[in-house]
Design a protein around this motif. Structure first.
Motif, PDB file in Angstrom:
ATOM      1  N   ARG A  29       0.819  -1.207   0.000  1.00 31.49           N
ATOM      2  CA  ARG A  29       0.000   0.000   0.000  1.00 31.49           C
ATOM      3  C   ARG A  29       0.860   1.269   0.000  1.00 31.49           C
ATOM      4  N   GLY A  30       2.166   1.103   0.130  1.00 29.04           N
ATOM      5  CA  GLY A  30       3.039   2.264   0.203  1.00 29.04           C
ATOM      6  C   GLY A  30       3.459   2.758  -1.168  1.00 29.04           C
ATOM      7  N   LYS A  31       4.362   3.745  -1.157  1.00 32.22           N
ATOM      8  CA  LYS A  31       4.859   4.312  -2.404  1.00 32.22           C
ATOM      9  C   LYS A  31       6.133   3.588  -2.829  1.00 32.22           C
ATOM     10  N   VAL A  32       6.658   3.992  -3.966  1.00 29.23           N
ATOM     11  CA  VAL A  32       7.917   3.435  -4.449  1.00 29.23           C
ATOM     12  C   VAL A  32       9.030   3.774  -3.464  1.00 29.23           C
ATOM     13  N   VAL A  33       9.810   2.771  -3.105  1.00 23.20           N
ATOM     14  CA  VAL A  33      10.898   2.997  -2.161  1.00 23.20           C
ATOM     15  C   VAL A  33      12.252   2.880  -2.847  1.00 23.20           C
ATOM     16  N   TYR A  34      12.385   1.913  -3.751  1.00 19.13           N
ATOM     17  CA  TYR A  34      13.654   1.685  -4.427  1.00 19.13           C
ATOM     18  C   TYR A  34      13.463   1.618  -5.934  1.00 19.13           C
ATOM     19  N   THR A  35      14.484   2.038  -6.660  1.00 13.15           N
ATOM     20  CA  THR A  35      14.514   1.896  -8.115  1.00 13.15           C
ATOM     21  C   THR A  35      15.815   1.216  -8.493  1.00 13.15           C
ATOM     22  N   VAL A  36      15.702   0.075  -9.158  1.00 13.16           N
ATOM     23  CA  VAL A  36      16.883  -0.692  -9.564  1.00 13.16           C
ATOM     24  C   VAL A  36      16.798  -0.964 -11.058  1.00 13.16           C
ATOM     25  N   ASN A  37      17.792  -0.483 -11.795  1.00  4.58           N
ATOM     26  CA  ASN A  37      17.826  -0.692 -13.249  1.00  4.58           C
ATOM     27  C   ASN A  37      16.517  -0.296 -13.924  1.00  4.58           C
ATOM     28  N   GLY A  38      15.974   0.813 -13.478  1.00  2.00           N
ATOM     29  CA  GLY A  38      14.750   1.321 -14.103  1.00  2.00           C
ATOM     30  C   GLY A  38      13.463   0.704 -13.624  1.00  2.00           C
ATOM     31  N   VAL A  39      13.527  -0.227 -12.684  1.00  2.00           N
ATOM     32  CA  VAL A  39      12.320  -0.887 -12.159  1.00  2.00           C
ATOM     33  C   VAL A  39      12.051  -0.389 -10.746  1.00  2.00           C
ATOM     34  N   ASP A  40      10.836   0.085 -10.492  1.00  2.00           N
ATOM     35  CA  ASP A  40      10.451   0.573  -9.167  1.00  2.00           C
ATOM     36  C   ASP A  40       9.988  -0.593  -8.294  1.00  2.00           C
ATOM     37  N   TYR A  41      10.413  -0.577  -7.032  1.00  2.00           N
ATOM     38  CA  TYR A  41      10.053  -1.636  -6.088  1.00  2.00           C
ATOM     39  C   TYR A  41       9.471  -1.029  -4.826  1.00  2.00           C
ATOM     40  N   THR A  42       8.612  -1.799  -4.183  1.00  2.00           N
ATOM     41  CA  THR A  42       8.055  -1.413  -2.892  1.00  2.00           C
ATOM     42  C   THR A  42       8.021  -2.640  -1.987  1.00  2.00           C
ATOM     43  N   PRO A  43       8.255  -2.483  -0.688  1.00  2.00           N
ATOM     44  CA  PRO A  43       8.278  -3.645   0.220  1.00  2.00           C
ATOM     45  C   PRO A  43       6.908  -4.288   0.381  1.00  2.00           C
ATOM     46  N   LEU A  44       6.915  -5.590   0.572  1.00  2.00           N
ATOM     47  CA  LEU A  44       5.692  -6.316   0.874  1.00  2.00           C
ATOM     48  C   LEU A  44       5.345  -6.125   2.349  1.00  2.00           C
ATOM     49  N   PRO A  45       4.066  -6.224   2.715  1.00  2.00           N
ATOM     50  CA  PRO A  45       3.695  -6.121   4.133  1.00  2.00           C
ATOM     51  C   PRO A  45       4.260  -7.297   4.920  1.00  2.00           C
ATOM     52  N   ASP A  46       4.293  -7.150   6.229  1.00  2.00           N
ATOM     53  CA  ASP A  46       4.925  -8.146   7.095  1.00  2.00           C
ATOM     54  C   ASP A  46       4.377  -9.559   6.915  1.00  2.00           C
ATOM     55  N   LYS A  47       3.088  -9.699   6.665  1.00  2.00           N
ATOM     56  CA  LYS A  47       2.518 -11.051   6.555  1.00  2.00           C
ATOM     57  C   LYS A  47       2.969 -11.785   5.293  1.00  2.00           C
ATOM     58  N   TYR A  48       3.598 -11.042   4.360  1.00  2.00           N
ATOM     59  CA  TYR A  48       4.115 -11.663   3.140  1.00  2.00           C
ATOM     60  C   TYR A  48       5.610 -11.372   2.947  1.00  2.00           C
ATOM     61  N   ASN A  49       6.315 -11.051   4.022  1.00  2.00           N
ATOM     62  CA  ASN A  49       7.672 -10.521   3.864  1.00  2.00           C
ATOM     63  C   ASN A  49       8.774 -11.571   3.722  1.00  2.00           C
ATOM     64  N   THR A  50       8.419 -12.839   3.545  1.00  2.00           N
ATOM     65  CA  THR A  50       9.408 -13.876   3.235  1.00  2.00           C
ATOM     66  C   THR A  50       8.812 -14.810   2.183  1.00  2.00           C
ATOM     67  N   LYS A  51       9.690 -15.425   1.405  1.00  2.00           N
ATOM     68  CA  LYS A  51       9.213 -16.373   0.389  1.00  2.00           C
ATOM     69  C   LYS A  51       8.569 -17.590   1.050  1.00  2.00           C
ATOM     70  N   ARG A  52       9.019 -17.918   2.240  1.00  2.00           N
ATOM     71  CA  ARG A  52       8.434 -19.062   2.943  1.00  2.00           C
ATOM     72  C   ARG A  52       6.969 -18.792   3.279  1.00  2.00           C
ATOM     73  N   LYS A  53       6.662 -17.582   3.721  1.00  2.00           N
ATOM     74  CA  LYS A  53       5.274 -17.231   4.041  1.00  2.00           C
ATOM     75  C   LYS A  53       4.399 -17.288   2.790  1.00  2.00           C
ATOM     76  N   ILE A  54       4.925 -16.759   1.689  1.00  2.00           N
ATOM     77  CA  ILE A  54       4.174 -16.758   0.443  1.00  2.00           C
ATOM     78  C   ILE A  54       3.967 -18.190  -0.046  1.00  2.00           C
ATOM     79  N   SER A  55       5.029 -19.004   0.037  1.00  2.00           N
ATOM     80  CA  SER A  55       4.936 -20.398  -0.394  1.00  2.00           C
ATOM     81  C   SER A  55       3.885 -21.154   0.412  1.00  2.00           C
ATOM     82  N   ARG A  56       3.825 -20.880   1.702  1.00  2.00           N
ATOM     83  CA  ARG A  56       2.859 -21.562   2.569  1.00  2.00           C
ATOM     84  C   ARG A  56       1.424 -21.253   2.123  1.00  2.00           C
TER      85      ARG A  56
END
Length: 197
Positions: A29-56
């Motif tokens: 829900r936040g704004k752009v925080v990082y830009t890497v090689n022309g791609v904008d990124y924003t952090p995932l919320p805490d409940k999805y902040n690891t690949k293990r959580k997403i995989s589950r």
């Protein structure tokens, strides 16, 4: 009665399964925080902040190979200790299940055809579901139409669909010319990582 209950179960199960990828992709829900090689990124919320959580979450519905493909197609990146996702609008997918039909009924295995509606078109998707035993939950092991859907594309198709990075990183409008010149002196081997205030 049993077949009707199973029909309802598969309809709800497939409907939920088809929405979990978008659930993760649209969670920031936040704004752009990082830009890497022309791609904008924003952090995932805490409940999805690891690949293990997403995989589950994905494994509640999808088999291992499809889960891995779905995570890969989220294009996640670890930046400054935070798991981030590309920032931007997620394309709409037909995710309303209009009907389902069991095409093959084997012990602990089903082949199900689902018709999805969304926008102005209908889409048919075939699934192969397997379970370990009669009391276990089904898992989707195969899904048709993967190459044409950004969520499920296999590695080769995903690679072709990856957009080429911009030739130069996007600088914040407030960036000073001196800062731009200083970045040119950095080693080419280092990633260009910008933080948006």
């Amino acid at each position: 009665m049993k077949s009707l209950d199973e029909w309802r179960m598969f309809k709800q199960f497939i409907s939920s399964a088809e929405q979990v990828w978008t659930q993760i992709a649209t969670s920031p829900r936040g704004k752009v925080v990082y830009t890497v090689n022309g791609v904008d990124y924003t952090p995932l919320p805490d409940k999805y902040n690891t690949k293990r959580k997403i995989s589950r979450i994905f494994r509640r519905y999808w088999g291992k190979q499809l889960t891995e493909a779905m995570i890969r197609n989220l294009r996640l990146r670890m930046l400054k200790g935070k798991l981030c996702i590309p920032y931007g609008a997620v394309p709409p997918f037909p995710n309303t299940v209009q009907s389902v039909q069991v095409k093959a009924n084997c012990p602990n295995q089903r082949v199900v055809a689902a018709i999805f509606v969304g926008g102005e078109k209908k889409t048919r998707v075939d699934y192969r579901l397997i379970r370990a035993g009669e009391t276990d939950a089904f898992t989707i092991m195969k899904r048709s139409g993967r190459e044409g859907d950004v969520r499920y594309r296999p590695p080769a198709a995903a690679l072709k669909a990856t957009p080429k990075p911009a030739p130069k990183p996007v600088l914040h409008p407030a960036a000073k010319p001196e800062a731009k010149q200083a970045k040119k002196k950095k080693s080419k081997g280092k990633k260009k990582l910008l933080k948006t205030p």
